[in-house]
Scaffold this motif. Structure first.
Motif, PDB file in Angstrom:
ATOM      1  N   GLU A 100      42.235  33.492  25.119  1.00  0.00           N
ATOM      2  CA  GLU A 100      41.542  34.248  24.056  1.00  0.00           C
ATOM      3  C   GLU A 100      41.852  35.559  24.052  1.00  0.00           C
ATOM      4  OE1 GLU A 100      37.519  34.211  24.315  1.00  0.00           O
ATOM      5  OE2 GLU A 100      37.360  31.890  24.274  1.00  0.00           O
ATOM      6  N   PRO A 101      42.190  36.586  23.244  1.00  0.00           N
ATOM      7  CA  PRO A 101      42.831  37.649  23.030  1.00  0.00           C
ATOM      8  C   PRO A 101      42.029  38.962  23.537  1.00  0.00           C
ATOM      9  CG  PRO A 101      41.939  37.246  20.832  1.00  0.00           C
ATOM     10  CD  PRO A 101      41.784  35.842  21.709  1.00  0.00           C
ATOM     11  N   VAL A 102      40.847  38.918  23.893  1.00  0.00           N
ATOM     12  CA  VAL A 102      40.156  40.030  24.278  1.00  0.00           C
ATOM     13  C   VAL A 102      39.423  39.379  25.764  1.00  0.00           C
ATOM     14  CG1 VAL A 102      38.383  41.824  24.317  1.00  0.00           C
ATOM     15  CG2 VAL A 102      39.802  41.114  22.256  1.00  0.00           C
ATOM     16  N   LEU A 103      39.736  40.243  26.979  1.00  0.00           N
ATOM     17  CA  LEU A 103      39.103  39.792  28.084  1.00  0.00           C
ATOM     18  C   LEU A 103      38.106  41.051  28.580  1.00  0.00           C
ATOM     19  CD1 LEU A 103      38.706  38.021  30.840  1.00  0.00           C
ATOM     20  CD2 LEU A 103      40.662  39.059  31.704  1.00  0.00           C
ATOM     21  N   LYS A 104      36.886  40.426  28.684  1.00  0.00           N
ATOM     22  CA  LYS A 104      35.985  41.441  28.939  1.00  0.00           C
ATOM     23  C   LYS A 104      35.765  41.519  30.579  1.00  0.00           C
ATOM     24  CE  LYS A 104      34.945  44.007  25.538  1.00  0.00           C
ATOM     25  NZ  LYS A 104      34.997  45.402  25.614  1.00  0.00           N
ATOM     26  N   CYS A 105      36.256  42.220  31.335  1.00  0.00           N
ATOM     27  CA  CYS A 105      35.980  42.303  32.717  1.00  0.00           C
ATOM     28  C   CYS A 105      35.963  43.592  33.317  1.00  0.00           C
ATOM     29  CB  CYS A 105      37.453  41.607  33.399  1.00  0.00           C
ATOM     30  SG  CYS A 105      37.529  41.240  35.146  1.00  0.00           S
ATOM     31  N   ALA A 106      35.060  43.841  34.132  1.00  0.00           N
ATOM     32  CA  ALA A 106      34.821  45.195  34.757  1.00  0.00           C
ATOM     33  C   ALA A 106      35.977  45.486  35.654  1.00  0.00           C
ATOM     34  CB  ALA A 106      33.467  45.418  35.629  1.00  0.00           C
ATOM     35  N   GLN A 107      36.423  46.940  35.441  1.00  0.00           N
ATOM     36  CA  GLN A 107      37.776  47.147  36.315  1.00  0.00           C
ATOM     37  C   GLN A 107      37.540  47.174  37.718  1.00  0.00           C
ATOM     38  OE1 GLN A 107      39.463  51.089  35.074  1.00  0.00           O
ATOM     39  NE2 GLN A 107      39.795  51.428  37.105  1.00  0.00           N
ATOM     40  N   GLU A 108      36.350  47.203  38.439  1.00  0.00           N
ATOM     41  CA  GLU A 108      35.889  47.033  39.568  1.00  0.00           C
ATOM     42  C   GLU A 108      36.245  45.690  40.048  1.00  0.00           C
ATOM     43  OE1 GLU A 108      31.872  46.588  42.452  1.00  0.00           O
ATOM     44  OE2 GLU A 108      31.948  47.271  40.449  1.00  0.00           O
ATOM     45  N   VAL A 109      35.962  44.672  39.079  1.00  0.00           N
ATOM     46  CA  VAL A 109      36.274  43.083  39.444  1.00  0.00           C
ATOM     47  C   VAL A 109      37.847  42.870  39.734  1.00  0.00           C
ATOM     48  CG1 VAL A 109      36.089  40.833  38.636  1.00  0.00           C
ATOM     49  CG2 VAL A 109      34.095  42.448  38.778  1.00  0.00           C
ATOM     50  N   LEU A 110      38.303  43.615  38.458  1.00  0.00           N
ATOM     51  CA  LEU A 110      39.715  43.249  38.534  1.00  0.00           C
ATOM     52  C   LEU A 110      40.631  43.744  39.637  1.00  0.00           C
ATOM     53  CD1 LEU A 110      41.671  41.748  36.199  1.00  0.00           C
ATOM     54  CD2 LEU A 110      42.011  44.097  35.257  1.00  0.00           C
ATOM     55  N   GLU A 111      40.167  45.058  39.965  1.00  0.00           N
ATOM     56  CA  GLU A 111      40.698  45.804  41.247  1.00  0.00           C
ATOM     57  C   GLU A 111      40.618  44.771  42.332  1.00  0.00           C
ATOM     58  OE1 GLU A 111      40.082  49.900  43.493  1.00  0.00           O
ATOM     59  OE2 GLU A 111      39.885  49.888  41.181  1.00  0.00           O
ATOM     60  N   ARG A 112      39.463  44.478  42.543  1.00  0.00           N
ATOM     61  CA  ARG A 112      39.023  43.662  43.810  1.00  0.00           C
ATOM     62  C   ARG A 112      40.089  42.249  43.765  1.00  0.00           C
ATOM     63  NH1 ARG A 112      34.787  45.384  46.610  1.00  0.00           N
ATOM     64  NH2 ARG A 112      33.197  46.561  45.430  1.00  0.00           N
ATOM     65  N   HIS A 113      40.054  41.833  42.526  1.00  0.00           N
ATOM     66  CA  HIS A 113      40.841  40.438  42.522  1.00  0.00           C
ATOM     67  C   HIS A 113      42.515  40.616  42.741  1.00  0.00           C
ATOM     68  CE1 HIS A 113      41.816  36.718  40.401  1.00  0.00           C
ATOM     69  NE2 HIS A 113      42.777  37.266  39.844  1.00  0.00           N
ATOM     70  N   PHE A 114      42.924  41.957  42.448  1.00  0.00           N
ATOM     71  CA  PHE A 114      44.052  42.276  42.593  1.00  0.00           C
ATOM     72  C   PHE A 114      44.722  42.716  44.078  1.00  0.00           C
ATOM     73  CE2 PHE A 114      45.176  43.734  37.792  1.00  0.00           C
ATOM     74  CZ  PHE A 114      45.162  42.261  37.571  1.00  0.00           C
ATOM     75  N   GLU A 115      43.503  43.278  44.594  1.00  0.00           N
ATOM     76  CA  GLU A 115      43.725  43.676  45.899  1.00  0.00           C
ATOM     77  C   GLU A 115      43.489  42.400  46.742  1.00  0.00           C
ATOM     78  OE1 GLU A 115      41.623  46.569  49.636  1.00  0.00           O
ATOM     79  OE2 GLU A 115      41.095  46.757  47.414  1.00  0.00           O
ATOM     80  N   ARG A 116      42.884  41.394  46.722  1.00  0.00           N
ATOM     81  CA  ARG A 116      42.592  40.199  47.314  1.00  0.00           C
ATOM     82  C   ARG A 116      43.954  39.447  47.471  1.00  0.00           C
ATOM     83  NH1 ARG A 116      37.514  39.837  45.444  1.00  0.00           N
ATOM     84  NH2 ARG A 116      38.263  38.454  43.670  1.00  0.00           N
ATOM     85  N   ARG A 117      44.971  39.588  46.227  1.00  0.00           N
ATOM     86  CA  ARG A 117      46.152  38.834  45.940  1.00  0.00           C
ATOM     87  C   ARG A 117      47.121  39.948  46.794  1.00  0.00           C
ATOM     88  NH1 ARG A 117      48.450  35.365  41.148  1.00  0.00           N
ATOM     89  NH2 ARG A 117      50.581  35.333  41.807  1.00  0.00           N
ATOM     90  N   ALA A 118      47.124  41.190  46.743  1.00  0.00           N
ATOM     91  CA  ALA A 118      48.137  42.067  47.471  1.00  0.00           C
ATOM     92  C   ALA A 118      48.065  41.866  48.744  1.00  0.00           C
ATOM     93  CB  ALA A 118      47.664  43.301  47.012  1.00  0.00           C
ATOM     94  N   ARG A 119      46.879  41.768  49.466  1.00  0.00           N
ATOM     95  CA  ARG A 119      46.618  41.557  50.944  1.00  0.00           C
ATOM     96  C   ARG A 119      47.282  40.114  51.207  1.00  0.00           C
ATOM     97  NH1 ARG A 119      43.970  45.418  53.521  1.00  0.00           N
ATOM     98  NH2 ARG A 119      42.337  46.870  52.251  1.00  0.00           N
ATOM     99  N   ALA A 120      46.981  39.052  50.359  1.00  0.00           N
ATOM    100  CA  ALA A 120      47.424  37.839  50.833  1.00  0.00           C
ATOM    101  C   ALA A 120      49.035  37.534  50.821  1.00  0.00           C
ATOM    102  CB  ALA A 120      46.728  36.672  50.002  1.00  0.00           C
TER     103      ALA A 120
END
Length: 527
Positions: free
Chosen positions: A107-127
């Motif tokens: 779907e072309p528009v993803l509604k996701c709070a920046q806080e959620v996205l930031e935590r999501h990327f940080e978990r992946r970065a640490r892993a």
């Protein structure tokens, strides 16, 4: 006491752009250090929107698992049977802008709070092994012929020096890296005053949800859980003379009352802040070994919710190129294409957000223009140009030369392919993060392309598939989904003369071809 930290790439800024870039680098085996001044992810409401092109690129890299449906053969949430997928957005405060993507895309528009996205990327970065230094404030940046060094103050006052081959400033609008490294910028002064905050409204007469224009400005209201209402105001009478002064609830109350023409009682407020239409674009995105990304490189009025997407696309564009450079596998000039491709895109965002703000100004002389754009937005299909602009789906990268194929620089949308290994799609094939050489059918062109690709074995993945309707015989696709070369422009005598094929594009990506002695070297990279 001074503590030393080593990394191949140092990233200043641990927001979503910096963390995503760290994921891209570490996922390709690059030792990466992230320096972030905040001790934890902030809960302050900021961006909430990812637009189509950013969503498409992230899905191709496998970064949105658990956040968005789609991204694979037969996955839920993607269009089927040739039916486009659409979402409704807005343009200059006018509701009804239809943003569509081809069948097979998320779907072309993803509604996701920046806080959620930031935590999501940080978990992946640490892993992935990224070293993240939170609570460290950068105090100095130095660049030398062999690398860069960043001085920071750790909690407790301990000095830390981080050294690496490259440095990326993803540290926001007030970027220390941009200032310390001496990047020049083009700025557009503020002309309006805007406020934001979460409030509790008292009394029976509240504010209706959505975007509301009055003769004095705009109010945007969004109900939240727990009785809170998220407010945004726009006052077009001029920039606030004290934009740095903290906003208090009483001032927000007066502003809302002035714009609406009635008293609005507010009992409590949180996350109160000011913003404006001040815009800035760095004059370049690279100075030697130092790069800028995200708000450090560009800021603009947030009317279209495009800031986060623009920064995400910066990170996706730079990540694979910088990883190749660190490993000594990048073609000459590859790192310079980051500026050539991403800075014009940011300029375009700045230009059309300023245009949207013009439509939002309350002057009666703009009523005919507002009516015209309102009609275009309301008609859906006729607003395709506006929708493609807001969603960045109109982005076409510059070609390598005047004689390149019309495919070059365009984005390859998701397509189901019948490969030698079975059914696959473009999204799944790009998940590994390597460029793809897609060869359709068995002919002189595909045979010649496969032979040329042997010189870059292990760096490009060669995939043989049955001919696909509407696609040329061969495509070289970058890790971000953009096409680097296509066979369409090859003349009838090109292969006979030795001028045809993807060799020049592969050389631009990876540098000179390597000598391949064993015919089996390529086998592990062929599907």
């Amino acid at each position: 006491m001074v503590r030393g930290v080593e990394g191949r790439v140092v990233i200043v800024g641990g927001g979503p752009v910096g963390m995503l870039l760290a994921c891209e680098l570490a996922g390709r085996g690059v030792r990466t250090v992230v320096i972030e001044s905040r001790s934890a992810v902030s809960g302050c409401p900021r961006a909430t929107t990812l637009h189509a092109r950013a969503v498409q690129c992230l899905v191709r890299r496998g970064y949105l698992g658990g956040l968005v449906a789609g991204g694979g053969v037969g996955a839920a949430g993607v269009g089927g049977g040739g039916v486009p997928v659409s979402s409704v957005f807005h343009f200059a405060g006018m509701a009804g802008l239809v943003i569509s993507v081809p069948s097979g895309e998320p779907e072309p528009v993803l509604k996701c709070a920046q806080e959620v996205l930031e935590r999501h990327f940080e978990r992946r970065a640490r892993a992935a092994g990224v070293r993240i230094l939170r609570g460290h404030r950068v105090t100095g940046v130095r660049q030398g012929p062999g690398g860069v060094s960043v001085t920071a103050q750790a909690p407790g006052g301990v000095a830390v020096v981080c050294r690496g081959r490259y440095l990326v400033g993803a540290d926001g609008a007030r970027s220390v890296v941009r200032r310390e490294a001496g990047f020049a910028s083009c700025a557009y002064p503020a002309t309006v005053s805007a406020m934001a905050g979460d409030v509790r409204l008292e009394g029976a007469e509240g504010l209706e949800a959505g975007w509301r224009r009055t003769e004095r400005g705009w109010i945007v209201a969004k109900p939240l859980e727990g009785g809170w209402v998220r407010l945004r105001t726009l006052n077009c009478q001029g920039a606030h003379p004290e934009r740095e002064r903290p906003l208090v609830l009483e001032e927000l109350r007066r502003e809302v009352g002035w714009i609406t023409g009635r008293d609005i009682v507010m009992g409590e407020g949180r996350w109160l802040s000011r913003f404006s239409d001040f815009s800035r674009l760095a004059a370049c995105y690279r100075m030697g070994r130092i790069f800028l990304a995200g708000d450090a490189a560009h800021v603009h009025f947030p009317v279209g919710g495009q800031g986060l997407s623009t920064g995400v696309l910066d990170a996706v564009n730079l990540g694979w190129k910088l990883a190749l450079a660190v490993r000594g596998e990048a073609g000459e000039g590859l790192l310079d294409t980051y500026d050539l491709e991403r800075r014009p895109a940011a300029q375009r965002v700045i230009d059309h957000t300023r245009a949207q703000l013009t439509l939002m100004r309350p002057g009666p002389e703009l009523e005919p223009l507002r009516a015209l754009f309102g009609e275009l937005v309301a008609k859906g299909g006729e607003s395709g140009v506006l929708a493609s602009m807001v969603s960045a789906q109109d982005t076409v990268l510059p070609g390598r030369d005047a004689g390149c194929s019309a495919w070059e620089g365009t984005f390859l949308h998701n397509t189901v392919l019948h490969t030698r290994q079975g059914q696959a799609d473009v999204i799944g094939l790009l998940r590994q993060g390597r460029p793809l050489l897609l060869l359709f059918g068995d002919n002189r062109c595909t045979d010649g392309c496969a032979e040329q690709a042997e010189g870059w074995a292990g760096r490009v993945r060669v995939v043989h598939a049955e001919p696909a309707p509407g696609l040329p015989s061969a495509l070289l696709v970058r890790p971000d989904g953009y096409i680097a070369w296509a066979s369409e422009a090859e003349g009838p005598g090109a292969w006979a003369s030795g001028a045809g094929g993807p060799a020049a594009a592969l050389r631009a990506l990876f540098g000179p071809r390597a000598e391949v002695e064993a015919a089996g070297v390529l086998a592990g990279a062929v599907s």
